[in-house]
Design an enzyme around this catalytic site. Structure first.
Site, PDB file in Angstrom:
ATOM      1  N   ARG A  21       0.835  -1.216   0.000  1.00  0.00           N
ATOM      2  CA  ARG A  21       0.000   0.000   0.000  1.00  0.00           C
ATOM      3  C   ARG A  21       0.863   1.257   0.000  1.00  0.00           C
ATOM      4  O   ARG A  21       0.510   2.251  -0.645  1.00  0.00           O
ATOM      5  CB  ARG A  21      -0.952  -0.028   1.201  1.00  0.00           C
ATOM      6  CG  ARG A  21      -2.094  -1.040   1.008  1.00  0.00           C
ATOM      7  CD  ARG A  21      -2.759  -1.361   2.336  1.00  0.00           C
ATOM      8  NE  ARG A  21      -3.936  -2.213   2.201  1.00  0.00           N
ATOM      9  CZ  ARG A  21      -3.928  -3.529   2.005  1.00  0.00           C
ATOM     10  NH1 ARG A  21      -2.774  -4.175   1.865  1.00  0.00           N
ATOM     11  NH2 ARG A  21      -5.062  -4.220   1.927  1.00  0.00           N
ATOM     12  N   GLN A 163      -8.491  -7.297   0.071  1.00  0.00           N
ATOM     13  CA  GLN A 163      -7.999  -7.000  -1.282  1.00  0.00           C
ATOM     14  C   GLN A 163      -9.129  -6.443  -2.136  1.00  0.00           C
ATOM     15  O   GLN A 163      -8.951  -5.471  -2.871  1.00  0.00           O
ATOM     16  CB  GLN A 163      -7.396  -8.249  -1.915  1.00  0.00           C
ATOM     17  CG  GLN A 163      -6.147  -8.726  -1.185  1.00  0.00           C
ATOM     18  CD  GLN A 163      -5.548  -9.980  -1.786  1.00  0.00           C
ATOM     19  OE1 GLN A 163      -6.098 -10.563  -2.717  1.00  0.00           O
ATOM     20  NE2 GLN A 163      -4.432 -10.406  -1.234  1.00  0.00           N
ATOM     21  N   ASP A 313      -4.021 -15.660   7.066  1.00  0.00           N
ATOM     22  CA  ASP A 313      -2.759 -16.197   6.552  1.00  0.00           C
ATOM     23  C   ASP A 313      -2.062 -17.110   7.564  1.00  0.00           C
ATOM     24  O   ASP A 313      -1.017 -17.686   7.256  1.00  0.00           O
ATOM     25  CB  ASP A 313      -1.816 -15.040   6.167  1.00  0.00           C
ATOM     26  CG  ASP A 313      -2.346 -14.285   4.951  1.00  0.00           C
ATOM     27  OD1 ASP A 313      -3.099 -14.884   4.160  1.00  0.00           O
ATOM     28  OD2 ASP A 313      -2.022 -13.093   4.810  1.00  0.00           O
ATOM     29  N   LYS A 340      -6.043 -19.168  -1.733  1.00  0.00           N
ATOM     30  CA  LYS A 340      -4.816 -18.412  -1.469  1.00  0.00           C
ATOM     31  C   LYS A 340      -3.737 -18.863  -2.466  1.00  0.00           C
ATOM     32  O   LYS A 340      -4.055 -19.396  -3.519  1.00  0.00           O
ATOM     33  CB  LYS A 340      -4.385 -18.618  -0.018  1.00  0.00           C
ATOM     34  CG  LYS A 340      -5.364 -18.013   0.987  1.00  0.00           C
ATOM     35  CD  LYS A 340      -5.426 -16.514   0.820  1.00  0.00           C
ATOM     36  CE  LYS A 340      -6.450 -15.863   1.715  1.00  0.00           C
ATOM     37  NZ  LYS A 340      -6.622 -14.448   1.456  1.00  0.00           N
ATOM     38  N   ARG A 344      -4.891 -23.865   0.522  1.00  0.00           N
ATOM     39  CA  ARG A 344      -4.176 -24.078   1.796  1.00  0.00           C
ATOM     40  C   ARG A 344      -4.890 -25.042   2.729  1.00  0.00           C
ATOM     41  O   ARG A 344      -4.250 -25.652   3.588  1.00  0.00           O
ATOM     42  CB  ARG A 344      -3.984 -22.739   2.527  1.00  0.00           C
ATOM     43  CG  ARG A 344      -2.875 -21.936   1.939  1.00  0.00           C
ATOM     44  CD  ARG A 344      -2.573 -20.692   2.755  1.00  0.00           C
ATOM     45  NE  ARG A 344      -1.497 -19.970   2.083  1.00  0.00           N
ATOM     46  CZ  ARG A 344      -1.283 -18.665   2.182  1.00  0.00           C
ATOM     47  NH1 ARG A 344      -2.067 -17.932   2.938  1.00  0.00           N
ATOM     48  NH2 ARG A 344      -0.282 -18.109   1.547  1.00  0.00           N
ATOM     49  N   ARG A 387       3.694 -19.849   2.649  1.00  0.00           N
ATOM     50  CA  ARG A 387       3.258 -20.101   4.034  1.00  0.00           C
ATOM     51  C   ARG A 387       3.140 -21.604   4.332  1.00  0.00           C
ATOM     52  O   ARG A 387       3.294 -22.016   5.478  1.00  0.00           O
ATOM     53  CB  ARG A 387       1.960 -19.358   4.343  1.00  0.00           C
ATOM     54  CG  ARG A 387       2.153 -17.854   4.239  1.00  0.00           C
ATOM     55  CD  ARG A 387       1.153 -17.041   5.008  1.00  0.00           C
ATOM     56  NE  ARG A 387       1.102 -15.693   4.468  1.00  0.00           N
ATOM     57  CZ  ARG A 387       1.968 -14.714   4.781  1.00  0.00           C
ATOM     58  NH1 ARG A 387       2.936 -14.939   5.641  1.00  0.00           N
ATOM     59  NH2 ARG A 387       1.860 -13.523   4.235  1.00  0.00           N
TER      60      ARG A 387
HETATM   61  C1  S3P Z   1      -4.162  -9.010   2.103  1.00  0.00           C
HETATM   62  C2  S3P Z   1      -5.393  -9.520   2.356  1.00  0.00           C
HETATM   63  C3  S3P Z   1      -5.640 -10.963   2.538  1.00  0.00           C
HETATM   64  C4  S3P Z   1      -4.362 -11.747   2.825  1.00  0.00           C
HETATM   65  C5  S3P Z   1      -3.224 -11.331   1.939  1.00  0.00           C
HETATM   66  C6  S3P Z   1      -2.952  -9.844   2.071  1.00  0.00           C
HETATM   67  C7  S3P Z   1      -4.047  -7.546   1.892  1.00  0.00           C
HETATM   68  O1  S3P Z   1      -6.226 -11.464   1.364  1.00  0.00           O
HETATM   69  O2  S3P Z   1      -4.587 -13.127   2.679  1.00  0.00           O
HETATM   70  O3  S3P Z   1      -2.052 -12.044   2.272  1.00  0.00           O
HETATM   71  O4  S3P Z   1      -2.920  -7.016   1.965  1.00  0.00           O
HETATM   72  O5  S3P Z   1      -5.076  -6.902   1.661  1.00  0.00           O
HETATM   73  P1  S3P Z   1      -7.835 -11.314   1.140  1.00  0.00           P
HETATM   74  O6  S3P Z   1      -8.148  -9.894   1.294  1.00  0.00           O
HETATM   75  O7  S3P Z   1      -8.099 -11.777  -0.263  1.00  0.00           O
HETATM   76  O8  S3P Z   1      -8.462 -12.205   2.159  1.00  0.00           O
END
Ligand code: S3P
Length: 435
Positions: A21, A163, A313, A340, A344, A387
């Site tokens: 970000r 995300q 995670d 993922k 997983r 992971r």
């Molecule tokens: C993340 C959100 C998660 C996580 C990923 C990083 C992020 O995914 O599993 O490692 O930085 O927004 P999801 O938002 O798809 O659950």
């Protein structure tokens, strides 16, 4: 062969979510953003290359990364495809950014990323005006055409995904009016926090048990200094190792303890783990702490579905150490684990079973019978998933016979220092003889 006790004070590299970000928001801001503590792992380096390919240079100068932003809507048409490697976060967040620019880009990724679902992001972005030039296609490689005239939307998240939330909010920065994302389960909130830090107008309202997050489309982001805290998802492996290797006492300094990320730590405390947050403080708009952990006798617990987004995670490593606990650990609400870097849920269950652990998958739940020890001696297929590799290498520090993983190269996508830091604490790993 079991490890000697793990001891020492260490730091883990910067948080992956915040690092992505920082680069992306820096690219959208006017002026220079300086990022200290950026995670220099493959996933984040790919994002740095991508924002540079779009005209916002991201370079390391001294101990900081400097991003020269182009202001909202100011990114340029790239001349090459954008390569995201293994990173779902980089890909999905950048889809939100590309949506708001009148450019056409091809996005590509490795074999793992090319299998991951993109519809969850493309759906709302297409409602806003993004075009997918291969109609109906929902996995990478994809060619996308954005627009400078995006339509704002109100979007209830169908899956608890930071995300997806972030992609829609990033597109919303470029839409004419207010864009709202509604989440029924709180997901990590780094996008909201960092957007505010960059000066965007972000409103968060709790209504009828849901969070409504609204951004205004006429955002003016200004370049900022950012200090990235240690990644709690990386610290998780060190914490887990210290819990299961008898006689261990480890402190990990400067770790992000944002409540949207600490579900694992709550669960470990419920299991009887001696895990403490010391010296709690705030840095750069995020809560951080030093985490002290001492080896503990663990007991099985039920880990509720509503906790899943705050530890999504961490399930592979939680499942692995549950096998060292006494009693059953049941982890519910794991549907998102299937999409993922690998499936997983399956990879974790198969890896544990290969090492003599009684484990089963029941719908979206994972159930591990803890017997206080793991026989080990098995081979684990990692499926290009960092992971999975780190979880089983961690378990192998306390198993009766060594655990072998088929690949460790992809650990560099998120935590290149993993083996070295574990060794600093006293752990030893061996290259398996070729069979
Ligand atoms: C993340 C959100 C998660 C996580 C990923 C990083 C992020 O995914 O599993 O490692 O930085 O927004 P999801 O938002 O798809 O659950």
């Amino acid at each position: 062969m079991r490890s000697v006790p793990l001891r020492g004070h260490v730091r883990v590299p910067g948080d992956k979510s915040i690092s992505h970000r920082a680069l992306i928001f820096g690219a959208l801001a006017t002026g220079t953003t300086r990022v200290r503590g950026l995670l220099e792992a493959e996933d984040v380096i790919n994002t740095a290359r991508v924002v540079s390919a779009l005209g916002a240079s991201a370079e390391k100068r001294g101990d900081a990364w400097e991003v020269k932003g182009r202001g909202p809507g100011g990114l340029r048409q790239p001349v090459t495809p954008l390569e995201f490697g293994n990173s779902g976060t980089g890909t999905r967040l950048m889809m939100g950014v590309v949506a708001g620019h009148p450019i056409t880009v091809e996005m590509t990724g490795d074999a793992s990323l090319s299998r991951r679902p993109m519809r969850r992001v493309l759906g709302p972005l297409m409602q806003m005006g993004l075009q997918v030039l291969e109609p109906g296609k929902e996995t990478l490689p994809l060619t996308l055409r954005g627009s400078s005239e995006l339509i704002p939307i109100v979007y209830p998240l169908p899956v608890p995904s930071a995300q997806v939330k972030s992609a829609v909010l990033l597109a919303g920065l470029h839409a004419a009016g207010e864009t709202t994302v509604i989440e029924h389960e709180a997901t990590r909130d780094h996008t909201e926090r960092m957007l505010r830090h960059f000066g965007a107008d972000v409103r968060i309202v709790d209504k009828d048990g849901a969070r409504h997050i609204t951004v205004r489309g006429d955002a003016e982001l200004a370049g900022r200094d950012i200090l990235v805290p240690g990644d709690p998802s990386s610290a998780a492996f060190l914490v887990a190792a210290a819990l299961i290797v008898p006689g261990s006492d480890v402190t990990i300094e400067g770790v992000l303890v944002n409540p949207t990320r600490t579900g694992l730590y709550t669960t470990l405390q419920e299991m009887g783990g001696d895990v403490e947050f010391l010296n709690q403080r705030e840095e750069g708009g995020e809560p951080i702490a030093d985490i002290r952990v001492r080896s503990s006798a663990l007991e099985g617990v039920r880990c509720p579905a509503e906790r899943a987004p705050s530890m999504i995670d961490e399930y592979p490593v939680l499942a692995a150490i549950s096998a060292f606990a006494k009693g059953t650990t049941q982890m519910d609400g794991l549907a998102e684990l299937k999409v993922k870097e690998s499936d997983r849920l399956q990879a974790t269950a198969t890896g544990l079973a290969a090492n003599g652990v009684a484990v089963r998958v029941d719908g979206d739940s994972l159930i591990v019978e803890g017997r206080g020890h793991i026989p080990g001696g098995g081979h684990v297929a990692t499926h290009l998933d960092h992971r999975i590799a780190m979880a089983f290498l961690t378990a192998g520090l306390a198993s009766e016979k060594p655990i072998t993983v088929d690949d460790t190269t992809m650990i560099a996508t998120s935590f290149p220092e993993f083996l070295g830091l574990m060794e600093t604490l006293g752990a030893r790993f061996q290259e398996a003889p070729q069979t």
